[in-house]
Design an enzyme around this catalytic site. Structure first.
Site, PDB file in Angstrom:
ATOM      1  N   CYS A   1       0.932  -1.189   0.117  1.00  6.37           N
ATOM      2  CA  CYS A   1      -0.532   0.034  -0.500  1.00  6.37           C
ATOM      3  C   CYS A   1       1.212   1.259   0.021  1.00  6.37           C
ATOM      4  O   CYS A   1       1.966   1.508   1.208  1.00  6.37           O
ATOM      5  CB  CYS A   1      -0.703  -0.125   1.187  1.00  6.37           C
ATOM      6  SG  CYS A   1      -1.982  -1.181   1.508  1.00  6.37           S
TER       7      CYS A   1
ATOM      8  N   GLY B   1       1.674  -0.837  -4.954  1.00  3.56           N
ATOM      9  CA  GLY B   1       0.703  -1.594  -4.372  1.00  3.56           C
ATOM     10  C   GLY B   1      -0.066  -1.578  -5.388  1.00  3.56           C
ATOM     11  O   GLY B   1      -0.875  -0.393  -5.812  1.00  3.56           O
TER      12      GLY B   1
ATOM     13  N   ASN C   1      -1.839   2.185   4.880  1.00  5.73           N
ATOM     14  CA  ASN C   1      -0.562   0.999   4.737  1.00  5.73           C
ATOM     15  C   ASN C   1       0.129   0.380   6.424  1.00  5.73           C
ATOM     16  O   ASN C   1       0.215   1.594   7.116  1.00  5.73           O
ATOM     17  CB  ASN C   1       0.256   1.972   4.355  1.00  5.73           C
ATOM     18  CG  ASN C   1       1.785   1.183   3.823  1.00  5.73           C
ATOM     19  OD1 ASN C   1       2.507   2.326   3.719  1.00  5.73           O
ATOM     20  ND2 ASN C   1       2.514  -0.104   3.571  1.00  5.73           N
ATOM     21  N   GLY C   2       0.122  -0.640   6.047  1.00  4.56           N
ATOM     22  CA  GLY C   2       0.951  -1.556   7.359  1.00  4.56           C
ATOM     23  C   GLY C   2      -0.431  -2.784   7.664  1.00  4.56           C
ATOM     24  O   GLY C   2      -0.708  -3.434   6.549  1.00  4.56           O
TER      25      GLY C   2
ATOM     26  N   TYR D   1      14.863  -2.543  -0.700  1.00  2.00           N
ATOM     27  CA  TYR D   1      13.805  -3.002  -1.793  1.00  2.00           C
ATOM     28  C   TYR D   1      12.510  -1.723  -2.280  1.00  2.00           C
ATOM     29  O   TYR D   1      11.753  -2.152  -2.852  1.00  2.00           O
ATOM     30  CB  TYR D   1      13.123  -4.873  -1.449  1.00  2.00           C
ATOM     31  CG  TYR D   1      12.231  -5.342  -2.622  1.00  2.00           C
ATOM     32  CD1 TYR D   1      12.620  -5.566  -3.594  1.00  2.00           C
ATOM     33  CD2 TYR D   1      10.875  -5.167  -1.495  1.00  2.00           C
ATOM     34  CE1 TYR D   1      11.937  -6.418  -4.262  1.00  2.00           C
ATOM     35  CE2 TYR D   1      10.278  -6.070  -2.699  1.00  2.00           C
ATOM     36  CZ  TYR D   1       9.888  -6.380  -4.209  1.00  2.00           C
ATOM     37  OH  TYR D   1       9.303  -6.734  -4.880  1.00  2.00           O
TER      38      TYR D   1
END
Ligand code: SF4
Length: 503
Positions: free
Chosen positions: A5, A32, A106-107, A259
């Site tokens: 996300c 995402g 997000n998470g 990454y």
């Protein structure tokens, strides 16, 4: 391993906020690709548009031209909790108060079952943990909720958010305010930017990563602090801390540097590309090997490969071409499908590879399927030797904080020694960067990181106990070499045991 996300928010009274939000989430597409959405408020009404697919597939000029307002949030989603379906697309909206509120997350929360119970929802009936948080916030609104300027959402946030555990960077909005919140460990990034000059701001922006500010011409101000909540409205930006001092501990996900994040992102005051290049330089010092060419696995292995080549004084070259137009259009159901997916995505450059001893730099190895396929492709294209150098330490533990990783038993490095890993992948030699060198390469001082997937030390309690923790072999630092006979032996055993498709 998949990202999970991207969030974006903008408050800008005289700007086309829907277009700004489109550009912002487009810049966060790498985080995402399953669904995209935005909510826009004109001060009276909140309009939400969301759907499955990439940002450019969900929104076009016609959709955007119908979304008027001064305030918006946007979201791109990859599921870690909850299935990949329309219900789970975000922003999540609740019709509470005069115009309701919308939320993007997000998470990943770690104690969702208890939250579901508190929200009075039925287990199995909730779409995602973000949905549960929206439900809890709705419950925390006072009965009389009416004028959004009264700050009912702010009050609900202050009641609900301190009770959450896990990883969360939220953007929220009611009809007149934008809110940004980071969890007390700061697992996931969130930054603040400004539109217009500092002496006369035209608006304020929140984004998972700083390139989403750059693309709309906003100026990066700072990252939100762990546990911080910012409230943005007609009176500017206000900040407050939602957590006690003893709950706050800086634990930004170290894989954002390795990454996840874009190379042009600013994290912990550093540009990610430079950190990746230094990872390669330190890896070259730590695990040198004689070779004809250094190449990176596109995209995130490339800066580390450039760093390795420069430090080792070995020519850098391109060995693989990536098809950039492959979106996440299907779920890879098994090992064979994942192998096929690698071949669709990456293709070797035969003339660059043929007859060469290669150093191949990649950012990480999760299951090993991709890396093994790449090694096979390079050998088929004529590589004489393939030496793998990995710019993160062995990935040995699943992530519970918002990154989609497989079960522990599917992680290549969970139960294997370094020589076993090298033989399985078919490499002539393999080395991983040490955690110390990784942190040195990032170079940020007086900050902490989450490294749980590398060390097994989870900063927030996770719902699983790993009973085999003390006895597992740690692949550890160093270089493991394997002979052709050993690699063939491993491959033969794997095929006999059904661990590999016979490709
Ligand atoms: Fe990042 Fe690993 Fe921590 Fe997950 S466990 S947040 S991937 S460092």
């Amino acid at each position: 391993m998949k990202e999970a996300c991207g969030v974006f928010g903008v408050y800008a009274p005289d700007r086309a906020v829907a277009q700004l939000t489109f550009d912002g989430i487009y810049a966060l597409q790498h985080r995402g690709q399953e669904s995209a959405g935005m909510a826009v408020s004109d001060g009276e009404t909140i309009t939400v548009v969301k759907d499955m697919g990439l940002v450019a597939a969900v929104f076009d000029e016609r959709t955007l031209s119908g979304m008027h307002g001064h305030l918006a949030i946007g979201h791109t989603r990859y599921s870690t909790h909850g299935t990949s379906e329309w219900n789970n697309a975000q922003p999540a909206y609740r019709p509470v108060g005069r115009a309701g509120f919308a939320l993007g997350h997000n998470g990943n929360l770690t104690e969702t079952d208890a939250l579901i119970e508190r929200a009075g929802m039925l287990p199995g009936m909730t779409a995602s943990d973000s949905d549960v948080v929206a439900g809890l916030l709705a419950l925390a609104f006072p009965e009389s909720a009416g004028d959004p300027a009264d700050g009912e959402l702010a009050g609900a946030i202050e009641t609900v958010i301190p009770e959450l555990a896990g990883a969360f960077s939220f953007v929220l909005m009611d009809a007149s305010h934008l809110y940004g919140i980071r969890d007390p460990h700061g697992f996931r990034p969130l930054c603040l930017g400004r539109l217009g000059p500092s002496e006369d701001p035209e608006g304020w922006v929140l984004a998972s990563e700083s390139p989403a500010l750059d693309v709309i011409g906003a100026t990066f101000i700072r990252e939100l602090r762990p546990g911080e909540m910012v409230t943005i409205g007609a009176d500017g930006v206000r900040s407050r801390q939602l957590f006690d001092d003893d709950q706050i501990s800086d634990r930004l996900c170290i894989f954002e540097f390795v990454y996840f994040a874009r190379p042009d992102s600013q994290l912990h005051g550093r540009e990610v590309h430079g950190a990746r290049r230094r990872m390669g330089e330190l890896l070259a010092r730590q695990a040198p090997v004689d070779a004809d060419m250094v190449m990176g696995v596109p995209d995130s292995g490339v800066p580390a490969a450039e760093g390795y080549a420069r430090e080792a004084n070995i020519p850098y070259g391109q060995g693989l071409v990536k098809n950039r137009y492959i979106g996440r259009t299907f779920i890879d159901p098994d090992q064979q499908a994942r192998v096929n997916a690698v071949r669709r995505k990456l293709n070797p450059l035969h003339e660059n590879i043929d007859g060469k001893r290669l150093i191949v730099v990649d950012d990480s190895i999760v299951r090993g399927t991709t890396t093994r396929s790449i090694v096979g492709m390079l050998r088929d294209a004529g590589a004489l030797e393939v030496h793998l150098r990995i710019s993160s330490p062995p990935f040995r533990w699943p992530c519970f904080y918002g990154i989609d990783t497989p079960d522990r038993d599917e992680l290549l490095a969970a139960h294997r020694t370094l020589p076993e890993i090298g033989r399985y992948l078919g490499a002539d030699s393999i080395a991983y960067i040490t955690l110390e060198n990784l942190k040195e390469a990032i170079g940020a001082e007086n900050v902490g990181f989450c490294d749980a997937c590398l060390t097994g030390h989870y900063p927030v309690r996770v719902p699983v106990t790993f009973s085999d923790h003390p006895t597992d072999p740690d692949p550890g630092p160093g270089v493991a070499e394997s002979t052709g006979a050993e690699r063939n032996e491993t491959r033969r055993d794997d095929i006999l045991q059904g661990a590999l498709p016979g490709v």
